[in-house]
Design a protein around this motif. Structure first.
Motif, PDB file in Angstrom:
ATOM      1  N   UNK A 155      29.137  -8.031 -11.271  1.00  0.00           N
ATOM      2  CA  UNK A 155      28.488  -8.552 -12.476  1.00  0.00           C
ATOM      3  C   UNK A 155      28.846 -10.011 -12.756  1.00  0.00           C
ATOM      4  N   UNK A 156      30.090 -10.408 -12.468  1.00  0.00           N
ATOM      5  CA  UNK A 156      30.477 -11.810 -12.700  1.00  0.00           C
ATOM      6  C   UNK A 156      29.644 -12.736 -11.835  1.00  0.00           C
ATOM      7  N   UNK A 157      29.483 -12.396 -10.564  1.00  0.00           N
ATOM      8  CA  UNK A 157      28.664 -13.210  -9.683  1.00  0.00           C
ATOM      9  C   UNK A 157      27.221 -13.288 -10.166  1.00  0.00           C
ATOM     10  N   UNK A 212      34.052 -11.318 -23.256  1.00  0.00           N
ATOM     11  CA  UNK A 212      33.991 -10.356 -22.150  1.00  0.00           C
ATOM     12  C   UNK A 212      32.572 -10.236 -21.614  1.00  0.00           C
ATOM     13  N   UNK A 213      31.590 -10.211 -22.496  1.00  0.00           N
ATOM     14  CA  UNK A 213      30.192 -10.150 -22.055  1.00  0.00           C
ATOM     15  C   UNK A 213      29.849 -11.340 -21.171  1.00  0.00           C
ATOM     16  N   UNK A 271      42.014  -3.307 -26.543  1.00  0.00           N
ATOM     17  CA  UNK A 271      41.524  -1.979 -26.192  1.00  0.00           C
ATOM     18  C   UNK A 271      40.292  -1.631 -27.005  1.00  0.00           C
ATOM     19  N   UNK A 272      40.322  -1.906 -28.298  1.00  0.00           N
ATOM     20  CA  UNK A 272      39.167  -1.611 -29.150  1.00  0.00           C
ATOM     21  C   UNK A 272      37.958  -2.444 -28.755  1.00  0.00           C
ATOM     22  N   UNK A 273      38.207  -3.676 -28.300  1.00  0.00           N
ATOM     23  CA  UNK A 273      37.109  -4.557 -27.882  1.00  0.00           C
ATOM     24  C   UNK A 273      36.602  -4.233 -26.484  1.00  0.00           C
ATOM     25  N   UNK A 274      37.348  -3.428 -25.727  1.00  0.00           N
ATOM     26  CA  UNK A 274      36.981  -3.185 -24.340  1.00  0.00           C
ATOM     27  C   UNK A 274      37.142  -4.415 -23.472  1.00  0.00           C
TER      28      UNK A 274
END
Length: 851
Positions: free
Chosen positions: A276-278, A418-419, A505-508
């Motif tokens: 996904x990063x790529x 993170x997204x 952790x809550x934010x994933x």
């Protein structure tokens, strides 16, 4: 019901006191009517590196400034003292950069309309306003708990022949090597890809063309669709199946963890990636293919240049450090910074959340950290908020000196990052630079002691109450270092770390490390602490300060390892002091070299030019954070009008761009005063990077310290366009000029690469950033100009930007004449650079009077 006589008398006393106080105050000046002006009288006073300046107090009110009964607080670094021994005021230091002046017996009442001229001497030359006293406020002796802001200080630009400020002719000479390159010949993807080829076969993109994605890349497809919706006014449809014309995100095995392939043909746009990063980086490259002009209004279609790109980052750690402690930035501004980072493929936000001047993250169970440590204002005891710093003024909650992120804010920031495949590394600055935390826990201690809970009060205490140690930090604090001998210190750190991990952790959100600071602990700390003496008595191996250093970071490392994290910090966490040839010097600490410590090495000056390489060669994981080339808070130019610090030099757009990570001594051209250096002398005997050391260089980082950044606009000005040089150097392959052994060939290759870079910025990326994510207030350069044979010649650092000028003394506007060639003049010419959006930079003046 009759009131008791005592109550009546008490009420009468209060009434009389209030009436008297009101009458007394009515006879005194309104502080907002106290006007202040400042100017340098002698920039090299007594032919020494010191400044003689004049502070003028003017009473613009209708009541006098009394001869006594008041104190005028202000912020200044460095210290300053009255020139005359019998001066009407004295100056005292409070803490940090906060000082005050108060009247002496020689001070006479300042009547309405009157002015008083005060002369002060301070160390160092004044290059810009960073050394100017500011943030003045008045405190009356009758109520020392309340501060009252004065009128803003007026500062006059000094006319100093002893400061060799950068002139328009110097900028002209710098810009002469730049070639104007037609846009069609520029690389259309930025940062510079590893492999790039144009096919000459464009793709026409509209909102009706779907995004077809493999399931693994659905999040990346969604973000791309949302962005294209801002271009077209309608989001493209996302599907997992489809034939025909489309934008396709396809999973392909065998590519690197951040690699991608991008192919644009008349029939489709294909992005291949293994992760996904790529895929995300492929979509960011697709966004930079869109011409900047397409963002000025909604489009029905956009033509993309046909390309074949195969790309992979040079470094896995491409970081920007954001300091929100010294001056706070809102959650919305952090998200905007993340948008910028994502577009240019930076993947680490080093979040500097606490320091001496502020704690910015809510920690459940420790409310004082933000209720006290997250606010600044005038105070007599710092039990409700911290003292003012950096000109934040007397009123808490009213300036960028105050503010914090709630737990919900921080989780939102983490999710947003993170997204966009950005890791957020939180920094808990310890054991130095920790005053906000120390004072917050002092306030907690006082509250719980008052509640009769002594054991709970001591639970998170960060200082030894009996410590008599005397010290001053680099920033002039005498109480900003955590006591590493206290068990409560580690209870506090464990609590903070666990609460932060719970938010991740809550934010994933992923988290592999926490940055524990570690820099600039001054001499004198811990030397007269009973807690330290007790610890040393129980541990014979601890014999002094540097053993305590190892003890502290050993315990912190163990704490993080128990939570499956590794330790990050500033360079000092991996250094120890030894004696060599009768001199004390810092060397890599052999005790920690194999423990996966990641160190941000900033010091490449004053004899430490090779420090980053010595640490990498010794086994430490090194993030190159070289002050001389990557500290974005350094002022762009040696110009009085340019805001910023200059302790490590001046940092224009070229400094990050010409940084050579694996051989940065080769790219050092000037000293901290912008004077050319002799590499043979400066780097004599310095350690070079070994093949093993090269494997330990994990990436690059550009910090933006915020001592002088009080608004989002100033943040963006200092950030851009310099951050784009860092982005290119962290992502793009090693350029040919960096490895070319022949000096003449290397210089020619560099000039060509530099021209391509500034053309891309001037014609594509900065015009894009005028509108992207709401638009960024990037710095627009000053014009280069020179007077030759009665004519003014001018040039610009960023081709694509234009110069407009006037000859009548007025400031150029968008309607002024466009510079197209030499200007014949007998008088002054004012020139100003304009971006395609219409925003402009500073005026420069050339002609018969020097600019």
């Amino acid at each position: 019901m009759r009131k008791p006589l005592a109550a009546v008398l008490c009420a009468l006393f209060v009434l009389l006191y209030a009436t008297s106080f009101a009458q007394e105050n009515s006879k005194k000046i309104d502080p907002k009517k106290l006007q202040l002006s400042y100017e340098v009288a002698d920039g090299k006073y007594e032919n020494k590196p010191q400044t003689l300046a004049v502070l003028t107090l003017t009473n613009a009110g209708e009541s006098p400034l009394p001869a006594s009964g008041w104190t005028l607080y202000f912020h200044s670094f460095p210290a300053l003292k009255p020139k005359a021994e019998n001066a009407p005021v004295r100056v005292e230091h409070v803490n940090g950069d906060l000082r005050y002046l108060s009247p002496t017996a020689a001070f006479k009442e300042l009547a309405p309309g009157a002015s008083l001229r005060l002369e002060f001497v301070s160390g160092g030359l004044v290059v810009n306003e960073s050394r100017t006293p500011h943030g003045f406020y008045l405190v009356w002796d009758q109520d020392k708990s309340k501060g009252h802001a004065t009128a803003p200080i007026s500062v006059k630009k000094p006319d100093q022949p002893w400061v060799d400020w950068l002139q328009a002719k110097d900028v002209y000479a710098q810009n002469k090597v730049i070639t104007d390159i037609p846009e069609e010949k520029l690389t259309k993807v930025f940062p510079t890809p590893a492999v790039y080829h144009e096919t000459g076969k464009p793709f026409t993109m509209t909102a009706a063309i779907p995004i077809v994605t493999d399931a693994a890349f659905m999040r990346e497809a969604t973000l791309l669709s949302e962005y294209l919706g801002t271009v077209f006014g309608k989001k493209p449809v996302i599907s997992m199946l489809g034939t025909g014309k489309a934008i396709r995100l396809q999973q392909k095995k065998g590519l690197g963890p951040e690699a991608y392939e991008l192919q644009v043909s008349p029939q489709e746009v294909v992005i291949n990636a293994s992760t996904p990063a790529g895929a995300f980086y492929g979509t960011q490259s697709l966004k930079t293919l869109i011409p900047a002009a397409s963002l000025t209004k909604k489009q029905s279609s956009v033509s993309l240049t046909g390309v074949r790109v195969s790309d992979n980052p040079r470094f896995g750690h491409r970081a920007f450090m954001m300091d929100v402690s010294r001056n706070f930035q809102s959650k919305e501004q952090v998200l905007k910074v993340l948008d910028l980072m994502a577009l240019y493929k930076l993947n680490v936000l080093h979040f500097h959340l606490n320091d001496d001047e502020g704690w910015r993250l809510e920690i459940p169970g420790l409310p004082e950290l933000t209720e006290v440590g997250g606010k600044r204002g005038h105070t007599v005891d710092e039990l409700n908020h911290l003292q003012p710093s950096l000109g934040s003024g007397p009123d808490a909650d009213k300036t960028s000196g105050s503010g914090h992120y709630t737990k919900a804010d921080f989780i939102e920031i983490l999710k947003y990052a993170t997204e966009r495949h950005i890791k957020v590394i939180p920094e808990i600055e310890t054991p130095g630079h920790a005053r906000a935390a120390i004072k917050s826990m002092d306030a907690r201690y006082a509250r719980l002691m008052q509640e009769g809970k002594p054991e709970e009060a001591k639970r998170y205490l960060l200082r030894d109450l009996e410590d008599k140690s005397v010290y001053r930090s680099v920033q002039n604090w005498n109480d900003n270092v955590i006591n590493v001998a206290l068990p409560s210190t580690y209870t506090f750190l464990g609590k903070v770390v666990d609460e932060i991990l719970a938010m991740y952790k809550e934010a994933g959100a992923p988290i592999q490390t926490i940055h524990m600071g570690g820099d600039e602990v001054p001499n004198g700390v811990w030397e007269k602490s009973p807690a330290v003496e007790t610890l040393m008595a129980a541990n014979p191996t601890i014999k002094g300060k540097y053993d305590l250093w190892d003890y502290f970071f050993g315990k912190v490392n163990d704490m993080l390892k128990a939570r499956k994290l590794y330790l990050s910090g500033w360079e000092e966490i991996g250094l120890t002091r030894v004696e060599e040839n009768g001199k004390k010097k810092y060397v890599p600490n052999q005790d920690f070299k194999d423990k996966n410590f990641h160190v941000d090495v900033w010091n490449n000056l004053w004899g430490a030019e090779d420090l980053a390489y010595r640490m990498a060669n010794a086994g430490y994981k090194v993030v190159l954070t070289n002050a001389s080339n990557l500290y974005l808070d350094l002022t762009y130019q040696k110009a009085y009008e340019e805001s910023g610090l200059y302790w490590a030099g001046y940092l224009d757009l070229d400094k990050p761009f010409y940084f050579i990570p694996y051989d940065y001594m080769k790219n050092q051209k000037v000293d901290t005063d912008n004077k050319p250096i002799n590499p043979a002398v400066v780097f004599k005997g310095k350690e070079r990077l070994t093949a093993y050391g090269r494997t330990n260089i994990v990436g690059l980082q550009a910090p933006l310290w915020s001592e002088m950044i009080k608004t989002p606009e100033r943040l963006e000005y200092m950030l851009l366009p310099k951050l784009l040089g860092l982005a290119d150097r962290a992502w793009a392959p090693d350029p040919a000029w960096a490895t070319e052994p022949d000096a003449a060939k290397a210089e020619a290759a560099y000039n060509q690469a530099w021209s391509e870079f500034v053309n891309v910025l001037g014609k594509r990326e900065l015009p894009r950033l005028s509108y992207y994510a709401g638009g960024y207030q990037y710095r627009i350069p000053t014009a280069g100009a020179v007077l030759e044979n009665g004519k003014v010649l001018a040039n610009v650092q960023l081709p694509g930007f234009v110069i407009r000028y006037t000859t009548d003394g007025s400031e150029p506007t968008e309607k002024s004449k466009l510079y197209t060639g030499p200007i014949s003049t007998k008088g002054e010419v004012k020139l100003k650079v304009f971006a395609p959006s219409g925003r402009s930079g500073r005026v420069v003046t050339v002609g018969n009077k020097a600019s």
